[in-house]
Write a protein that holds these residues in place. Structure first.
Motif, PDB file in Angstrom:
ATOM      1  N   VAL A 173       0.882  -1.078   0.059  1.00  9.39           N
ATOM      2  CA  VAL A 173      -0.029   0.116   0.068  1.00  9.39           C
ATOM      3  C   VAL A 173       0.870   1.234  -0.114  1.00  9.39           C
ATOM      4  N   GLU A 174       0.236   2.148  -0.533  1.00  7.84           N
ATOM      5  CA  GLU A 174       1.290   3.454  -0.828  1.00  7.84           C
ATOM      6  C   GLU A 174       0.061   4.697  -0.387  1.00  7.84           C
ATOM      7  N   ARG A 175       0.667   5.858   0.209  1.00  6.97           N
ATOM      8  CA  ARG A 175       0.044   7.003   0.488  1.00  6.97           C
ATOM      9  C   ARG A 175       0.823   8.296   0.212  1.00  6.97           C
ATOM     10  N   ARG A 176       0.561   9.277  -0.439  1.00  2.79           N
ATOM     11  CA  ARG A 176       1.126  10.541  -0.378  1.00  2.79           C
ATOM     12  C   ARG A 176       0.731  11.478   0.807  1.00  2.79           C
ATOM     13  N   ILE A 177       1.549  11.661   1.830  1.00  2.00           N
ATOM     14  CA  ILE A 177       0.916  12.307   2.938  1.00  2.00           C
ATOM     15  C   ILE A 177       1.470  13.776   2.744  1.00  2.00           C
ATOM     16  N   ASP A 178       0.478  14.744   3.028  1.00  5.21           N
ATOM     17  CA  ASP A 178       0.954  16.200   3.027  1.00  5.21           C
ATOM     18  C   ASP A 178       1.540  16.425   4.319  1.00  5.21           C
ATOM     19  N   ALA A 179       2.519  15.901   4.643  1.00  5.43           N
ATOM     20  CA  ALA A 179       3.588  16.375   5.891  1.00  5.43           C
ATOM     21  C   ALA A 179       4.920  16.242   5.580  1.00  5.43           C
ATOM     22  N   TRP A 196      -2.939   4.640  14.576  1.00  5.80           N
ATOM     23  CA  TRP A 196      -3.021   4.218  13.357  1.00  5.80           C
ATOM     24  C   TRP A 196      -2.974   2.764  12.811  1.00  5.80           C
ATOM     25  N   PHE A 197      -2.149   1.788  13.573  1.00  7.63           N
ATOM     26  CA  PHE A 197      -1.611   0.792  13.090  1.00  7.63           C
ATOM     27  C   PHE A 197      -2.639  -0.365  12.684  1.00  7.63           C
ATOM     28  N   CYS A 198      -3.947  -0.339  13.181  1.00 12.43           N
ATOM     29  CA  CYS A 198      -4.919  -1.142  12.728  1.00 12.43           C
ATOM     30  C   CYS A 198      -6.150  -0.563  12.423  1.00 12.43           C
ATOM     31  N   PRO A 199      -7.156  -1.158  11.575  1.00 13.56           N
ATOM     32  CA  PRO A 199      -8.325  -0.346  11.015  1.00 13.56           C
ATOM     33  C   PRO A 199      -9.335  -0.163  12.290  1.00 13.56           C
ATOM     34  N   LYS A 200     -10.029   0.827  12.286  1.00 11.60           N
ATOM     35  CA  LYS A 200     -11.213   1.056  13.264  1.00 11.60           C
ATOM     36  C   LYS A 200     -12.266   0.205  12.787  1.00 11.60           C
ATOM     37  N   PRO A 201     -12.922  -0.395  13.658  1.00  9.32           N
ATOM     38  CA  PRO A 201     -12.986  -0.126  15.089  1.00  9.32           C
ATOM     39  C   PRO A 201     -11.926  -1.082  16.008  1.00  9.32           C
ATOM     40  N   MET A 246       4.348   7.728  13.070  1.00 13.47           N
ATOM     41  CA  MET A 246       4.381   6.286  12.786  1.00 13.47           C
ATOM     42  C   MET A 246       4.820   5.527  14.008  1.00 13.47           C
ATOM     43  N   THR A 247       5.922   6.143  14.694  1.00 15.05           N
ATOM     44  CA  THR A 247       6.490   5.435  15.742  1.00 15.05           C
ATOM     45  C   THR A 247       6.056   5.883  17.296  1.00 15.05           C
ATOM     46  N   GLU A 248       5.655   7.205  17.411  1.00 19.36           N
ATOM     47  CA  GLU A 248       5.325   7.537  18.578  1.00 19.36           C
ATOM     48  C   GLU A 248       3.962   7.473  18.794  1.00 19.36           C
ATOM     49  N   ARG A 249       3.112   7.259  17.882  1.00 23.45           N
ATOM     50  CA  ARG A 249       1.574   7.309  17.824  1.00 23.45           C
ATOM     51  C   ARG A 249       1.089   5.980  17.330  1.00 23.45           C
ATOM     52  N   LEU A 250       1.981   4.866  17.260  1.00 23.02           N
ATOM     53  CA  LEU A 250       1.511   3.804  16.295  1.00 23.02           C
ATOM     54  C   LEU A 250       0.090   3.317  16.945  1.00 23.02           C
ATOM     55  N   GLU A 251      -0.149   3.218  17.976  1.00 22.56           N
ATOM     56  CA  GLU A 251      -1.638   2.742  18.712  1.00 22.56           C
ATOM     57  C   GLU A 251      -2.693   3.601  17.818  1.00 22.56           C
ATOM     58  N   ALA A 302      -5.462   1.340   7.623  1.00 23.51           N
ATOM     59  CA  ALA A 302      -4.207   1.925   8.408  1.00 23.51           C
ATOM     60  C   ALA A 302      -3.294   3.088   8.079  1.00 23.51           C
ATOM     61  N   ALA A 303      -2.981   2.963   6.543  1.00 19.80           N
ATOM     62  CA  ALA A 303      -2.348   3.886   5.728  1.00 19.80           C
ATOM     63  C   ALA A 303      -3.230   5.264   5.637  1.00 19.80           C
ATOM     64  N   ASP A 304      -4.573   5.139   5.847  1.00 19.25           N
ATOM     65  CA  ASP A 304      -5.456   6.365   5.642  1.00 19.25           C
ATOM     66  C   ASP A 304      -5.365   6.984   7.018  1.00 19.25           C
ATOM     67  N   GLN A 305      -5.267   6.118   7.956  1.00 17.08           N
ATOM     68  CA  GLN A 305      -5.415   6.598   9.290  1.00 17.08           C
ATOM     69  C   GLN A 305      -4.208   7.417   9.629  1.00 17.08           C
ATOM     70  N   LEU A 306      -3.078   6.897   9.205  1.00 21.16           N
ATOM     71  CA  LEU A 306      -1.583   7.516   9.396  1.00 21.16           C
ATOM     72  C   LEU A 306      -1.709   8.709   8.688  1.00 21.16           C
ATOM     73  N   LYS A 307      -2.080   8.851   7.558  1.00 20.16           N
ATOM     74  CA  LYS A 307      -2.174  10.223   6.720  1.00 20.16           C
ATOM     75  C   LYS A 307      -2.941  11.145   7.439  1.00 20.16           C
ATOM     76  N   ALA A 308      -4.156  10.892   7.800  1.00 19.51           N
ATOM     77  CA  ALA A 308      -5.065  11.985   8.566  1.00 19.51           C
ATOM     78  C   ALA A 308      -4.220  12.260   9.980  1.00 19.51           C
TER      79      ALA A 308
END
Length: 150
Positions: A9-15, A31-36, A24-29, A138-144
């Motif tokens: 999976v790939e995403r372009r992130i505006d950051a 974004w790491f798995c899809p809600k719920p 990715m590393t400090e707030r893994l909890e 998960a990638a979308d959650q990380l992006k957001a």
């Protein structure tokens, strides 16, 4: 490793890369798995050879332990883990190697997550489990998250 045994999976992130890396590393909890579903870090040693133990909690009380070993940790570039070993380099039934990478892309970041499998059967099992949907969410959650903290 044959590319035909990989899912991506790939995403372009505006950051900036540094911001995405911190998310990715400090707030893994977050974004790491899809809600719920929710990820809870039991132990995560960000170093080669470090233990990785993350429990995924489902909405109906499910608990899935993802335990393995960190293979590589290169700040602002990538981290890699595998479930082929648990703490103390104890062999486990291997399923995949997870590669999570970031690289500059103009004024943003390209995020790429890859699951590398030992066998075609493992890849197809991962796909049937919903790889595209789950890792995509998960990638979308990380992006957001990364775009929110910019």
């Amino acid at each position: 490793m044959a590319d035909d045994l990989e899912l991506h999976v790939e995403r372009r992130i505006d950051a900036p890369v540094e911001t995405v890396w911190r998310a990715m590393t400090e707030r893994l909890e977050e974004w790491f798995c899809p809600k719920p579903w929710q990820a809870r870090v039991r132990e995560l040693e960000w170093r080669p050879g470090g233990r990785s133990a993350v429990v995924m909690h489902g909405p109906n009380g499910e608990k899935v332990l993802n335990e393995g070993t960190v293979l590589a940790f290169e700040p602002n570039r990538r981290f890699i883990f595998t479930d082929a070993f648990t703490a103390g380099w104890r062999p486990a039934e291997p399923f995949m190697v997870g590669v999570f990478e970031v690289e500059p892309d103009g004024d943003g970041t390209l995020y790429r997550a890859t699951a590398r499998h030992w066998t075609r059967d493992a890849l197809e099992r991962h796909r049937a489990m919903g790889f595209e949907t789950g890792w995509g969410a998960a990638a979308d959650q990380l992006k957001a998250l990364a775009e929110e903290i910019t």
